[in-house]
Motif scaffolding. Sequence first.
Motif, PDB file in Angstrom:
ATOM      1  N   TYR A 110      26.834 -48.401  44.313  1.00 40.17           N
ATOM      2  CA  TYR A 110      25.488 -48.474  43.736  1.00 40.17           C
ATOM      3  C   TYR A 110      25.413 -49.135  42.348  1.00 40.17           C
ATOM      4  O   TYR A 110      24.464 -49.852  42.055  1.00 40.17           O
ATOM      5  CB  TYR A 110      24.914 -47.053  43.594  1.00 40.17           C
ATOM      6  N   LYS A 111      26.380 -48.812  41.518  1.00 41.27           N
ATOM      7  CA  LYS A 111      26.268 -49.124  40.081  1.00 41.27           C
ATOM      8  C   LYS A 111      25.998 -50.586  39.774  1.00 41.27           C
ATOM      9  O   LYS A 111      26.703 -51.469  40.245  1.00 41.27           O
ATOM     10  CB  LYS A 111      27.523 -48.664  39.359  1.00 41.27           C
ATOM     11  N   GLY A 112      24.954 -50.815  38.973  1.00 39.96           N
ATOM     12  CA  GLY A 112      24.640 -52.158  38.496  1.00 39.96           C
ATOM     13  C   GLY A 112      23.947 -53.048  39.518  1.00 39.96           C
ATOM     14  O   GLY A 112      23.668 -54.212  39.233  1.00 39.96           O
ATOM     15  N   LYS A 113      23.651 -52.507  40.707  1.00 38.39           N
ATOM     16  CA  LYS A 113      23.009 -53.327  41.735  1.00 38.39           C
ATOM     17  C   LYS A 113      21.489 -53.168  41.696  1.00 38.39           C
ATOM     18  O   LYS A 113      20.977 -52.119  41.309  1.00 38.39           O
ATOM     19  CB  LYS A 113      23.513 -52.917  43.125  1.00 38.39           C
ATOM     20  N   ALA A 114      20.807 -54.205  42.156  1.00 33.81           N
ATOM     21  CA  ALA A 114      19.340 -54.167  42.201  1.00 33.81           C
ATOM     22  C   ALA A 114      18.863 -53.489  43.478  1.00 33.81           C
ATOM     23  O   ALA A 114      19.541 -53.530  44.503  1.00 33.81           O
ATOM     24  CB  ALA A 114      18.787 -55.582  42.155  1.00 33.81           C
ATOM     25  N   MET A 136      13.848 -42.399  40.450  1.00 29.36           N
ATOM     26  CA  MET A 136      14.678 -41.582  39.558  1.00 29.36           C
ATOM     27  C   MET A 136      16.086 -41.399  40.152  1.00 29.36           C
ATOM     28  O   MET A 136      17.090 -41.586  39.462  1.00 29.36           O
ATOM     29  CB  MET A 136      14.020 -40.219  39.348  1.00 29.36           C
ATOM     30  N   LEU A 137      16.147 -41.067  41.431  1.00 27.34           N
ATOM     31  CA  LEU A 137      17.442 -40.880  42.094  1.00 27.34           C
ATOM     32  C   LEU A 137      18.301 -42.140  41.999  1.00 27.34           C
ATOM     33  O   LEU A 137      19.468 -42.080  41.590  1.00 27.34           O
ATOM     34  CB  LEU A 137      17.201 -40.519  43.576  1.00 27.34           C
ATOM     35  N   LEU A 138      17.715 -43.272  42.347  1.00 23.02           N
ATOM     36  CA  LEU A 138      18.489 -44.512  42.376  1.00 23.02           C
ATOM     37  C   LEU A 138      18.904 -44.931  40.969  1.00 23.02           C
ATOM     38  O   LEU A 138      20.016 -45.417  40.752  1.00 23.02           O
ATOM     39  CB  LEU A 138      17.688 -45.614  43.084  1.00 23.02           C
ATOM     40  N   GLY A 139      18.027 -44.712  40.011  1.00 20.16           N
ATOM     41  CA  GLY A 139      18.357 -45.001  38.606  1.00 20.16           C
ATOM     42  C   GLY A 139      19.503 -44.120  38.135  1.00 20.16           C
ATOM     43  O   GLY A 139      20.416 -44.575  37.437  1.00 20.16           O
ATOM     44  N   ASN A 140      19.493 -42.871  38.553  1.00 24.11           N
ATOM     45  CA  ASN A 140      20.533 -41.927  38.120  1.00 24.11           C
ATOM     46  C   ASN A 140      21.901 -42.237  38.715  1.00 24.11           C
ATOM     47  O   ASN A 140      22.924 -41.767  38.197  1.00 24.11           O
ATOM     48  CB  ASN A 140      20.138 -40.492  38.476  1.00 24.11           C
ATOM     49  N   ILE A 141      21.930 -42.999  39.818  1.00 26.41           N
ATOM     50  CA  ILE A 141      23.238 -43.390  40.354  1.00 26.41           C
ATOM     51  C   ILE A 141      23.572 -44.833  39.948  1.00 26.41           C
ATOM     52  O   ILE A 141      24.420 -45.480  40.558  1.00 26.41           O
ATOM     53  CB  ILE A 141      23.352 -43.166  41.893  1.00 26.41           C
ATOM     54  N   GLY A 142      22.872 -45.302  38.923  1.00 25.17           N
ATOM     55  CA  GLY A 142      23.279 -46.551  38.277  1.00 25.17           C
ATOM     56  C   GLY A 142      22.627 -47.814  38.799  1.00 25.17           C
ATOM     57  O   GLY A 142      23.024 -48.919  38.428  1.00 25.17           O
ATOM     58  N   MET A 143      21.607 -47.661  39.640  1.00 23.00           N
ATOM     59  CA  MET A 143      20.971 -48.866  40.181  1.00 23.00           C
ATOM     60  C   MET A 143      19.862 -49.363  39.257  1.00 23.00           C
ATOM     61  O   MET A 143      19.287 -48.598  38.474  1.00 23.00           O
ATOM     62  CB  MET A 143      20.391 -48.576  41.570  1.00 23.00           C
ATOM     63  N   VAL A 144      19.586 -50.658  39.363  1.00 22.80           N
ATOM     64  CA  VAL A 144      18.483 -51.253  38.616  1.00 22.80           C
ATOM     65  C   VAL A 144      17.317 -51.391  39.601  1.00 22.80           C
ATOM     66  O   VAL A 144      17.356 -52.221  40.509  1.00 22.80           O
ATOM     67  CB  VAL A 144      18.881 -52.635  38.057  1.00 22.80           C
ATOM     68  N   VAL A 145      16.313 -50.543  39.426  1.00 22.36           N
ATOM     69  CA  VAL A 145      15.200 -50.519  40.378  1.00 22.36           C
ATOM     70  C   VAL A 145      14.160 -51.555  39.950  1.00 22.36           C
ATOM     71  O   VAL A 145      13.727 -51.561  38.786  1.00 22.36           O
ATOM     72  CB  VAL A 145      14.560 -49.112  40.463  1.00 22.36           C
ATOM     73  N   ALA A 146      13.787 -52.445  40.873  1.00 18.20           N
ATOM     74  CA  ALA A 146      12.806 -53.490  40.561  1.00 18.20           C
ATOM     75  C   ALA A 146      11.532 -52.846  40.017  1.00 18.20           C
ATOM     76  O   ALA A 146      11.098 -51.806  40.521  1.00 18.20           O
ATOM     77  CB  ALA A 146      12.511 -54.307  41.815  1.00 18.20           C
ATOM     78  N   PRO A 147      10.938 -53.443  38.971  1.00 21.77           N
ATOM     79  CA  PRO A 147       9.771 -52.828  38.334  1.00 21.77           C
ATOM     80  C   PRO A 147       8.590 -52.631  39.292  1.00 21.77           C
ATOM     81  O   PRO A 147       7.906 -51.624  39.229  1.00 21.77           O
ATOM     82  CB  PRO A 147       9.378 -53.816  37.232  1.00 21.77           C
ATOM     83  N   ASN A 148       8.376 -53.589  40.170  1.00 18.65           N
ATOM     84  CA  ASN A 148       7.272 -53.428  41.118  1.00 18.65           C
ATOM     85  C   ASN A 148       7.728 -52.615  42.316  1.00 18.65           C
ATOM     86  O   ASN A 148       8.901 -52.612  42.674  1.00 18.65           O
ATOM     87  CB  ASN A 148       6.759 -54.799  41.578  1.00 18.65           C
ATOM     88  N   GLN A 149       6.776 -51.915  42.920  1.00 16.17           N
ATOM     89  CA  GLN A 149       7.057 -51.142  44.113  1.00 16.17           C
ATOM     90  C   GLN A 149       5.801 -51.178  44.970  1.00 16.17           C
ATOM     91  O   GLN A 149       4.754 -51.625  44.507  1.00 16.17           O
ATOM     92  CB  GLN A 149       7.421 -49.700  43.739  1.00 16.17           C
TER      93      GLN A 149
END
Length: 190
Positions: A110-114, A136-149
């Motif tokens: 996960y870490k550092g991936k979009a 929140m979950l994905l951010g907490n495991i180190g992912m970069v979540v795209a701003p739009n959803q």
Amino acid sequence: MTKILAFSGSTRRGSFNQAMVEAAAKGAEEAGAQVTVINLADYPMPIFSEDLEAELGMPEHALAFKKLLLEHDGFLIASPEYNSSYPAVLKNAIDWASRMAEGEKPLQAYKGKAVGIMASSPGALGGLRVLSVLRMLLGNIGMVVAPNQKAIGKAHALVDENGVVVDEKTLTQLKALGAETAELTKKLTA
Ligand SMILES: Cc1cc2nc3c(=O)[nH]c(=O)nc-3n(C[C@H](O)[C@H](O)[C@H](O)COP(=O)(O)O)c2cc1C
């Protein structure tokens, strides 16, 4: 080439979320990414337990799912909203793939991936509430979540009997999210 893995948090036949993530995948492809679409129904896993893991190791399908995550640079995830959160099947798959094998870094899959996230539901809000907890979950495991959803409501009116998004506006919006995720992935892997 940028590699993106697309999947939904639903194993239901005719899942609206699977239809949505496949539409977003088209956008990522059009933006130049190589996209692999999978269905979690093809990767049934037992509910994670440390005892089970200690006794039997990583189950075959969990291993296969984690391998796919490791092989891709970014993800597209569409999640149903179950009682305002993500379904257990999605969290369970994420948990199994978070386990560190020998020689791996923590959270290497996960870490550092979009990741681009979306939700869909027959209800009016489209599962909007799941997106904050999933982010929140994905951010907490180190992912970069795209701003739009994107939360897509009234899904039953937008998807045909073959599980394809037929509403043009929805298709355009999801493809834009897919393209944005592909661009973000490209920047993070440059
Ligand atoms: C246990 C359960 C809880 C649900 N909770 C919600 C909810 O909180 N919000 C919502 O919009 N839909 C809720 N739904 C309805 C789902 O949005 C609907 O089943 C949807 O089709 C699931 O996504 P899928 O088509 O990708 O499987 C719930 C469904 C189940 C089975």
